[in-house]
Design an enzyme around this catalytic site. Structure first.
Site, PDB file in Angstrom:
ATOM      1  N   ASN A 294      -2.054   0.456   6.652  1.00 35.95           N
ATOM      2  CA  ASN A 294      -1.602  -0.822   7.223  1.00 35.95           C
ATOM      3  C   ASN A 294      -0.746  -1.661   6.271  1.00 35.95           C
ATOM      4  O   ASN A 294      -0.729  -2.890   6.343  1.00 35.95           O
ATOM      5  CB  ASN A 294      -2.781  -1.608   7.811  1.00 35.95           C
ATOM      6  CG  ASN A 294      -3.804  -2.009   6.780  1.00 35.95           C
ATOM      7  OD1 ASN A 294      -3.667  -1.690   5.609  1.00 35.95           O
ATOM      8  ND2 ASN A 294      -4.832  -2.719   7.221  1.00 35.95           N
TER       9      ASN A 294
ATOM     10  N   HIS B  27      -2.112  -5.354   1.460  1.00 32.18           N
ATOM     11  CA  HIS B  27      -3.372  -6.060   1.245  1.00 32.18           C
ATOM     12  C   HIS B  27      -3.049  -7.486   0.839  1.00 32.18           C
ATOM     13  O   HIS B  27      -2.072  -7.714   0.117  1.00 32.18           O
ATOM     14  CB  HIS B  27      -4.189  -5.410   0.114  1.00 32.18           C
ATOM     15  CG  HIS B  27      -5.259  -6.330  -0.422  1.00 32.18           C
ATOM     16  ND1 HIS B  27      -6.466  -6.483   0.210  1.00 32.18           N
ATOM     17  CD2 HIS B  27      -5.256  -7.207  -1.465  1.00 32.18           C
ATOM     18  CE1 HIS B  27      -7.179  -7.401  -0.447  1.00 32.18           C
ATOM     19  NE2 HIS B  27      -6.461  -7.849  -1.468  1.00 32.18           N
TER      20      HIS B  27
ATOM     21  N   TYR C 153     -12.209  -2.526  -3.865  1.00 31.66           N
ATOM     22  CA  TYR C 153     -12.748  -2.727  -2.514  1.00 31.66           C
ATOM     23  C   TYR C 153     -14.286  -2.662  -2.496  1.00 31.66           C
ATOM     24  O   TYR C 153     -14.870  -2.330  -1.458  1.00 31.66           O
ATOM     25  CB  TYR C 153     -12.167  -1.693  -1.557  1.00 31.66           C
ATOM     26  CG  TYR C 153     -10.791  -2.056  -1.004  1.00 31.66           C
ATOM     27  CD1 TYR C 153     -10.611  -3.179  -0.202  1.00 31.66           C
ATOM     28  CD2 TYR C 153      -9.678  -1.263  -1.244  1.00 31.66           C
ATOM     29  CE1 TYR C 153      -9.372  -3.509   0.319  1.00 31.66           C
ATOM     30  CE2 TYR C 153      -8.423  -1.575  -0.717  1.00 31.66           C
ATOM     31  CZ  TYR C 153      -8.280  -2.710   0.067  1.00 31.66           C
ATOM     32  OH  TYR C 153      -7.053  -3.031   0.597  1.00 31.66           O
TER      33      TYR C 153
ATOM     34  N   GLU D 164      -9.498 -10.851  -7.693  1.00 31.81           N
ATOM     35  CA  GLU D 164      -8.532  -9.754  -7.526  1.00 31.81           C
ATOM     36  C   GLU D 164      -7.354  -9.876  -8.497  1.00 31.81           C
ATOM     37  O   GLU D 164      -6.860  -8.870  -9.009  1.00 31.81           O
ATOM     38  CB  GLU D 164      -8.053  -9.727  -6.074  1.00 31.81           C
ATOM     39  CG  GLU D 164      -9.174  -9.340  -5.126  1.00 31.81           C
ATOM     40  CD  GLU D 164      -8.772  -9.369  -3.654  1.00 31.81           C
ATOM     41  OE1 GLU D 164      -7.605  -9.685  -3.339  1.00 31.81           O
ATOM     42  OE2 GLU D 164      -9.644  -9.074  -2.815  1.00 31.81           O
TER      43      GLU D 164
ATOM     44  N   LYS E 298       0.831  -1.215   0.000  1.00 36.86           N
ATOM     45  CA  LYS E 298       0.000   0.000   0.000  1.00 36.86           C
ATOM     46  C   LYS E 298       0.865   1.264   0.000  1.00 36.86           C
ATOM     47  O   LYS E 298       2.096   1.202   0.213  1.00 36.86           O
ATOM     48  CB  LYS E 298      -0.933  -0.046   1.215  1.00 36.86           C
ATOM     49  CG  LYS E 298      -1.960  -1.185   1.147  1.00 36.86           C
ATOM     50  CD  LYS E 298      -2.967  -1.118   2.306  1.00 36.86           C
ATOM     51  CE  LYS E 298      -3.994  -2.240   2.213  1.00 36.86           C
ATOM     52  NZ  LYS E 298      -5.033  -2.133   3.282  1.00 36.86           N
TER      53      LYS E 298
ATOM     54  N   ARG F  12       2.634  -6.176   9.071  1.00 36.76           N
ATOM     55  CA  ARG F  12       1.908  -5.037   9.647  1.00 36.76           C
ATOM     56  C   ARG F  12       2.497  -4.613  10.989  1.00 36.76           C
ATOM     57  O   ARG F  12       2.568  -3.421  11.289  1.00 36.76           O
ATOM     58  CB  ARG F  12       0.412  -5.355   9.722  1.00 36.76           C
ATOM     59  CG  ARG F  12      -0.262  -5.220   8.351  1.00 36.76           C
ATOM     60  CD  ARG F  12      -1.651  -5.795   8.335  1.00 36.76           C
ATOM     61  NE  ARG F  12      -2.410  -5.385   7.153  1.00 36.76           N
ATOM     62  CZ  ARG F  12      -3.534  -5.974   6.748  1.00 36.76           C
ATOM     63  NH1 ARG F  12      -4.025  -7.004   7.430  1.00 36.76           N
ATOM     64  NH2 ARG F  12      -4.170  -5.554   5.674  1.00 36.76           N
TER      65      ARG F  12
HETATM   66  P1  RTP Z   1      -7.052  -5.784   3.187  1.00 41.36           P
HETATM   67  O1  RTP Z   1      -8.368  -6.170   2.499  1.00 41.36           O
HETATM   68  O2  RTP Z   1      -6.602  -4.407   2.836  1.00 41.36           O
HETATM   69  O3  RTP Z   1      -6.016  -6.849   2.960  1.00 41.36           O
HETATM   70  O4  RTP Z   1      -7.294  -5.781   4.768  1.00 41.36           O
HETATM   71  P2  RTP Z   1      -8.023  -6.871   5.647  1.00 41.36           P
HETATM   72  O5  RTP Z   1      -8.538  -7.985   4.783  1.00 41.36           O
HETATM   73  O6  RTP Z   1      -7.099  -7.226   6.763  1.00 41.36           O
HETATM   74  O7  RTP Z   1      -9.233  -6.037   6.234  1.00 41.36           O
HETATM   75  P3  RTP Z   1     -10.681  -5.744   5.582  1.00 41.36           P
HETATM   76  O8  RTP Z   1     -11.703  -6.051   6.597  1.00 41.36           O
HETATM   77  O9  RTP Z   1     -10.794  -6.380   4.233  1.00 41.36           O
HETATM   78  O10 RTP Z   1     -10.642  -4.158   5.411  1.00 41.36           O
HETATM   79  C1  RTP Z   1     -10.031  -3.530   4.295  1.00 41.36           C
HETATM   80  C2  RTP Z   1      -9.247  -2.343   4.781  1.00 41.36           C
HETATM   81  O11 RTP Z   1     -10.149  -1.362   5.287  1.00 41.36           O
HETATM   82  C3  RTP Z   1      -9.572  -0.713   6.406  1.00 41.36           C
HETATM   83  N1  RTP Z   1     -10.409  -0.882   7.585  1.00 41.36           N
HETATM   84  N2  RTP Z   1     -10.660   0.071   8.420  1.00 41.36           N
HETATM   85  N3  RTP Z   1     -11.626   1.592  10.611  1.00 41.36           N
HETATM   86  C4  RTP Z   1     -11.950   0.312  10.514  1.00 41.36           C
HETATM   87  O12 RTP Z   1     -12.647  -0.250  11.322  1.00 41.36           O
HETATM   88  C5  RTP Z   1     -11.444  -0.437   9.365  1.00 41.36           C
HETATM   89  N4  RTP Z   1     -11.679  -1.704   9.128  1.00 41.36           N
HETATM   90  C6  RTP Z   1     -11.013  -1.991   7.976  1.00 41.36           C
HETATM   91  C7  RTP Z   1      -8.219  -1.317   6.667  1.00 41.36           C
HETATM   92  O13 RTP Z   1      -7.220  -0.464   6.095  1.00 41.36           O
HETATM   93  C8  RTP Z   1      -8.287  -2.639   5.931  1.00 41.36           C
HETATM   94  O14 RTP Z   1      -7.019  -3.048   5.487  1.00 41.36           O
HETATM   95 MG    MG Z   2      -9.693  -7.649   3.074  1.00 40.81          MG
END
Ligand code: RTP
Ligand code: MG
Length: 141
Positions: A114, A117, A51, A128, A11, A104
């Protein structure tokens, strides 16, 4: 174990920190091969489409703004259990909760910035990978 492919993005925060190579080393040490890669500055439309599953979440606007704030490095990783292997290397979404030694924990500042991805399932991975790469751009070996 099955040979899988997964989509990884370094990122904007981690690209700005100049740690692309350090993150690639972690992929390689875990047995994952980079079979395609490109640097891109995502447009708003590209980030929103990528997303789309989060479109209704309160953090969606901030997520899209962050993902378009600078260039990202996008890669397809291939190896045994690639989806879970990469998620294990990444650590928890919130770096404060990420295990020591994960990407991370070591490189991320916040839940928004973070560092990486990774696809969360083989189904997501297929979508994707196709979102960013034509089949002819993949170089398995
Ligand atoms: P990613 O898709 O980026 O790999 O991250 P992830 O699976 O660990 O988390 P996901 O639930 O898919 O969320 C995508 C991205 O959104 C942001 N986020 N912010 N403020 C919040 O509660 C929150 N929750 C998620 C994070 O940057 C996350 O990587
Ligand atoms: Mg995710």
């Amino acid at each position: 174990m099955a040979i899988e492919r997964t989509l990884s993005i370094i990122k904007p925060d981690a690209v700005a920190k100049n740690v692309i190579g350090e993150i690639y080393t972690r992929f390689e040490k875990a047995g994952l091969k980079v079979v395609a890669s490109k640097m891109k500055h995502l447009s708003q439309k590209e980030a929103e489409g990528f997303y789309a599953e989060h479109a209704e979440r309160p953090f969606f606007g901030a997520l899209v703004e962050f993902m378009t704030s600078g260039p990202v490095m996008v890669q397809v990783l291939e190896g045994e259990n690639a989806v879970l292997t990469n998620r294990d290397l990444m650590g928890a979404t919130n770096p404060k909760e990420a295990d020591a030694g994960t990407i991370r924990a070591d490189f991320a500042e916040s839940i928004d910035a973070n560092a990486v991805h990774g696809s969360d399932s083989t189904t997501s991975a297929a979508r994707e990978v196709a979102y960013f790469f034509a089949a002819t751009e993949l170089c398995p070996r």
